[in-house]
Design an enzyme around this catalytic site. Structure first.
Site, PDB file in Angstrom:
ATOM      1  N   ASP A   1     -16.002  -5.061  37.654  1.00  0.00           N
ATOM      2  CA  ASP A   1     -16.946  -4.719  36.580  1.00  0.00           C
ATOM      3  C   ASP A   1     -16.299  -3.842  35.503  1.00  0.00           C
ATOM      4  O   ASP A   1     -16.970  -2.998  34.892  1.00  0.00           O
ATOM      5  CB  ASP A   1     -18.186  -3.991  37.167  1.00  0.00           C
ATOM      6  CG  ASP A   1     -18.965  -4.878  38.129  1.00  0.00           C
ATOM      7  OD1 ASP A   1     -19.052  -6.090  37.882  1.00  0.00           O
ATOM      8  OD2 ASP A   1     -19.485  -4.358  39.134  1.00  0.00           O
TER       9      ASP A   1
ATOM     10  N   HIS B   1     -23.992  -6.972  34.144  1.00  0.00           N
ATOM     11  CA  HIS B   1     -24.082  -5.986  35.222  1.00  0.00           C
ATOM     12  C   HIS B   1     -25.293  -5.084  34.966  1.00  0.00           C
ATOM     13  O   HIS B   1     -25.477  -4.604  33.841  1.00  0.00           O
ATOM     14  CB  HIS B   1     -22.798  -5.150  35.278  1.00  0.00           C
ATOM     15  CG  HIS B   1     -22.793  -4.203  36.428  1.00  0.00           C
ATOM     16  ND1 HIS B   1     -22.597  -4.616  37.720  1.00  0.00           N
ATOM     17  CD2 HIS B   1     -23.010  -2.864  36.478  1.00  0.00           C
ATOM     18  CE1 HIS B   1     -22.676  -3.566  38.520  1.00  0.00           C
ATOM     19  NE2 HIS B   1     -22.918  -2.490  37.803  1.00  0.00           N
TER      20      HIS B   1
ATOM     21  N   SER C   1     -32.581 -15.937  37.102  1.00  0.00           N
ATOM     22  CA  SER C   1     -33.433 -15.643  35.938  1.00  0.00           C
ATOM     23  C   SER C   1     -32.582 -15.467  34.671  1.00  0.00           C
ATOM     24  O   SER C   1     -33.023 -15.832  33.573  1.00  0.00           O
ATOM     25  CB  SER C   1     -34.316 -14.419  36.191  1.00  0.00           C
ATOM     26  OG  SER C   1     -33.560 -13.236  36.196  1.00  0.00           O
TER      27      SER C   1
HETATM   28  C1  GRF Z   1     -28.967  -9.430  37.745  1.00  0.00           C
HETATM   29  O1  GRF Z   1     -29.545  -8.161  37.891  1.00  0.00           O
HETATM   30  C2  GRF Z   1     -27.560  -9.321  37.231  1.00  0.00           C
HETATM   31  O2  GRF Z   1     -27.361  -8.238  36.383  1.00  0.00           O
HETATM   32  C3  GRF Z   1     -26.768  -9.128  38.491  1.00  0.00           C
HETATM   33  O3  GRF Z   1     -27.403  -9.945  39.441  1.00  0.00           O
HETATM   34  C4  GRF Z   1     -28.766 -10.122  39.090  1.00  0.00           C
HETATM   35  C5  GRF Z   1     -29.020 -11.601  39.021  1.00  0.00           C
HETATM   36  O4  GRF Z   1     -30.359 -11.915  38.780  1.00  0.00           O
HETATM   37  N1  GRF Z   1     -25.376  -9.430  38.272  1.00  0.00           N
HETATM   38  P1  GRF Z   1     -30.764 -13.396  38.401  1.00  0.00           P
HETATM   39  O5  GRF Z   1     -30.228 -14.293  39.510  1.00  0.00           O
HETATM   40  O6  GRF Z   1     -30.151 -13.726  37.075  1.00  0.00           O
HETATM   41  O7  GRF Z   1     -32.255 -13.414  38.360  1.00  0.00           O
END
Ligand code: GRF
Length: 201
Positions: free
Chosen positions: A146, A110, A14
């Site tokens: 991180d 993150h 996403s």
């Molecule tokens: C997000 O919450 C991002 O912060 C973390 O992994 C998740 C990925 O979600 N690193 P998406 O695949 O971008 O929907």
């Protein structure tokens, strides 16, 4: 001149979609040269195809060891030779060899206010700890977990009764704003790393 970027993602993508949308609407002055994924089942692949972005599947499961996988990943990244590598839900820790190859050229998002709650399940960690505020952080990637210089953060309230999913959804809404914004600033040459600090010009 337009920057070239590449996105690494392992899952639903996403955040990748938010970046695609921001490129297509002209908010980010960049071209996305490739999606690289370690997971052949990642929904991010469908998103790339819809946006006519080339996909490179480097399937972790097909490699005999992490070292061999990372060698293949590194050579793919070097071959792409883009201005910025974006970790958008890339679920593996990158080895020092890769991180050192692209200093100041790799960004991660993150789902917590760093330096709190590093690593996996940051939203669950926040709920379990009982903090009243969490959020998201976009940062440059260095060899720590991180822990690289912070570019942008956005705070989100933790509401009584929240669980990992409800908090994750509330944070995600702002991830989709902050990540494209940080990438835009990079592509406009407005970010300067000074030690641990990122100056926005
Ligand atoms: C997000 O919450 C991002 O912060 C973390 O992994 C998740 C990925 O979600 N690193 P998406 O695949 O971008 O929907």
């Amino acid at each position: 001149m337009k920057k070239r970027i590449a996105v690494l993602a392992s899952g639903r993508g996403s955040n990748f979609q938010a970046v695609i949308d921001a490129i297509q609407s002209g908010k980010i002055p960049a071209e996305c040269a490739a999606l690289i994924t370690d997971n052949p089942k990642a929904y991010a692949i469908e998103r790339a195809k819809k946006a006519a972005i080339p996909v490179r599947i480097i399937d972790y499961a097909t490699f005999p060891s992490r070292e061999v996988y990372e060698k293949a990943l590194l050579s793919s990244m070097q071959e792409l030779d883009v201005d910025l590598y974006i970790l958008a839900g890339y679920m593996r820790i990158l080895g020092a060899g890769i991180v050192r190859s692209f200093p100041g050229k790799m960004m991660n998002i993150h789902p917590a206010l760093l330096p709190s709650f590093t690593g996996l399940h940051a939203q669950r960690q926040a709920v379990d700890y009982g903090v009243k505020v969490s959020g998201c952080t976009v940062h440059f990637v260095d060899e720590s977990l991180d822990g690289g210089p912070i570019i942008l953060q956005h705070a989100v309230p933790v509401i009584e009764g929240d669980d990992e999913d409800s908090l994750a959804n509330r944070i995600l809404e702002y991830e989709h704003v902050c990540f494209p914004e940080a990438i835009r600033l990079f592509c406009e040459d407005r970010l300067e790393i000074v030690g641990r600090h990122v100056r926005v010009r």
